[in-house]
Scaffold this active site. Structure first.
Site, PDB file in Angstrom:
ATOM      1  CE  LYS A  56      -3.870   2.066   2.376  1.00 32.20           C
ATOM      2  NZ  LYS A  56      -4.618   2.093   4.292  1.00 32.20           N
ATOM      3  CB  SER A 125      -7.715   3.989   2.833  1.00 34.26           C
ATOM      4  OG  SER A 125      -6.708   4.036   3.559  1.00 34.26           O
ATOM      5  CB  SER A 149      -8.680   1.199   5.736  1.00 35.43           C
ATOM      6  OG  SER A 149      -9.314   3.057   5.790  1.00 35.43           O
TER       7      SER A 149
END
Length: 405
Positions: A56, A125, A149
C-alpha cells in the site's frame, strides 16, 4: 519456479488487468525484475517465498516512490523500507509494486475499481491492495485500518482481510493518520495465507500457523445499527451462523447495546483530532493540493477542543474494556463486515460503520468471504476478538472457512 519466472508471470497478469482496475500507484517492471533476480542470486528463502506482494502506497519503500495518494508527495523517494516491508523481503516475499491508496488513507478515492464489476468501488482506503489480490495480480498485499480500511475493501472485493490487534506490526516507516487507531494488516485469498503474512510482518511464529479449535465458540451480534444494512448481508450472517452451528460450533446470540453508539462517536472524534495533527504540515503549506473533501474534513475538525478528545479516549478505555470483557469467553464474535455489496464507485468507497468500533477497541478483526449478493458482488462476515486474541480468532476463522467449504 524461480523468483524471476514468478515475477514475469505476475507482471503479465497485472498488466492485462491494470487498464481497467488501476490498482497500482507504482508498477515498474524493471524494479520488480531486479528484486526477483536479487532473491534468486542471494538464494533468499523464507515463509513468503513464492508469494508476490503489493505494498500500500503509505508504506515507505527504498526502491519505489511513496506518495500517499496525494500530489503533495508525488515522486517522494524514501531512503529505506518500512519495517513491515523489510520483514516481507527478508522472508522471501517478492514486492511487485505499490498499490493505490485513497488520499492519505482517508476520504478521497483513487482510480481503482472493483475486479468483480468495474462500475463499483473496491472500498477504501486499501483499495488497490484488495483489488489486486482479488484479481490475482499479487497473492498478498499490505493494508492499514483506521476505521474500516482493511475489512471493508476485503468485503467488497471478496478476499480475506485481516487486521490484527493494535501494534502487532511495527508502524515504523508508515505514514500515519491516527496514532491511536492506525493498524497494519493484510489481504490474502484464504485465512492460512493471511495468518502467515501478518505473522511474518509481526515476527510472530505463533500467528503463522494458529491451531484450529475442535469446537469453536462464537457469539453472534448484529450490533444496534444492523437494521440499516442490506437484507442480503443480514441473511448471509444468519446463514453462516447456522452453518457453523450445524458443523458443531457453539453459537450464542448477543443482545443489548454494549456502548456501541458512544464508542462509534469516540472513534470518529479520535480519528478527527489526530488526523488534523498528522496532516498539519500539508494543511498549512499545501492546502490547495488537498482534495476538497479532505480539506473540509480537516477544517471542520480543527476547532475541536482537547477536552472533547480526552473524553473520547476515556470512553474508549471504559466502554471498550466492558465490551472486550463480553467477548472474552468466545473464540470470535460473528458480525457484519459492511452494509451491503460494494456500492457504485461514483458514490465513494462505502461506509465503515460496522468496522469503526472494532478498530477503536484494538482487537483483531477478519473478513471472511462467504457468498455473493443479488448484484453478483461478494459478501461475507466479520470475525472479531478482544485485544491479543489473534491466535484464537485466526484458528476460529480457519475452522469456519473449512466448515463452509
Amino acid at each position: 519456479m524461480s523468483t524471476l519466472s514468478l515475477a514475469k508471470t505476475a507482471l503479465d497478469r497485472i498488466t492485462q488487468d491494470e487498464s481497467r482496475l488501476h490498482a497500482y500507484a507504482c508498477l515498474d517492471p524493471d524494479i520488480a525484475l531486479a528484486e526477483a533476480q536479487r532473491l534468486d542470486r542471494t538464494g533468499t528463502h523464507g515463509p513468503l517465498s513464492g508469494h508476490t506482494v503489493a505494498i500500500k502506497d503509505i508504506f515507505d519503500t527504498g526502491d519505489m516512490p511513496t506518495a500517499c495518494g496525494s500530489p503533495i508527495h508525488a515522486g517522494r523517494r524514501p531512503t529505506r523500507d518500512a519495517a513491515a516491508v523489510a520483514a516481507i523481503r527478508a522472508a522471501g516475499g517478492l514486492v511487485i509494486g505499490k498499490s493505490v491508496t485513497t488520499e492519505f488513507a482517508h476520504l478521497t478515492p483513487g482510480p481503482t475499481r472493483n475486479p468483480r464489476n468495474t462500475a463499483h468501488t473496491p472500498g477504501g482506503s486499501s483499495s488497490g491492495s484488495a483489488a489486486t489480490v482479488a484479481a490475482g495480480g499479487a497473492s498478498l498485499a499490505t493494508g492499514t485500518q483506521t476505521a474500516g480500511s482493511i475489512i471493508r475493501p476485503a468485503a467488497f472485493c471478496g478476499v480475506v482481510g485481516y487486521k490484527p490487534s493494535f501494534a502487532t506490526i511495527s508502524r515504523s516507516g508508515l505514514s500515519l493518520f491516527s496514532e491511536t487507531l492506525d493498524t497494519i494488516g493484510g489481504f490474502a485469498k484464504n485465512v492460512a495465507d493471511a495468518a502467515l503474512f501478518v505473522g511474518v510482518m509481526a515476527g510472530r511464529a505463533d500467528l503463522m500457523q494458529p491451531p484450529m479449535p475442535r469446537t469453536p465458540r462464537f457469539a453472534l451480534w448484529h450490533t444496534p445499527d444492523a437494521t440499516s444494512a442490506d437484507p442480503c448481508v443480514l441473511a448471509e450472517l444468519e446463514r453462516v451462523a447456522q452453518a457453523a452451528a450445524a458443523a458443531g460450533a457453539t453459537v450464542e446470540t448477543l443482545t443489548g447495546d454494549h456502548g456501541w453508539h458512544p464508542l462509534m462517536a469516540a472513534q470518529k472524534t479520535i480519528m478527527a483530532w489526530e488526523g488534523v495533527r498528522a496532516l498539519a504540515h500539508e494543511r498549512r503549506v499545501h492546502p490547495d493540493l488537498l482534495s476538497d473533501p479532505l480539506r473540509a474534513y480537516l477544517d471542520a475538525a480543527a476547532p475541536m477542543d482537547a477536552a472533547t478528545y480526552l473524553a473520547a479516549l476515556d470512553t474508549r478505555q471504559t466502554l471498550g474494556a466492558a465490551l472486550n470483557a463480553v467477548m472474552a469467553p468466545f473464540d470470535a464474535l460473528l458480525t457484519l463486515s459492511a452494509p451491503g455489496e460494494a456500492p457504485l464507485a461514483s458514490t465513494g468507497t462505502g461506509d465503515p460503520q460496522f468496522n469503526r468500533v472494532w478498530t477503536l477497541l484494538g482487537g483483531p478483526a477478519l473478513h471472511l468471504p462467504t457468498g455473493t449478493g443479488p448484484l453478483g458482488l461478494p459478501i461475507g462476515v466479520q470475525l472479531v476478538g478482544g485485544p491479543g486474541s489473534d491466535q484464537r480468532l485466526l484458528g476460529a476463522a480457519a475452522w469456519l472457512e473449512a466448515a463452509l467449504t
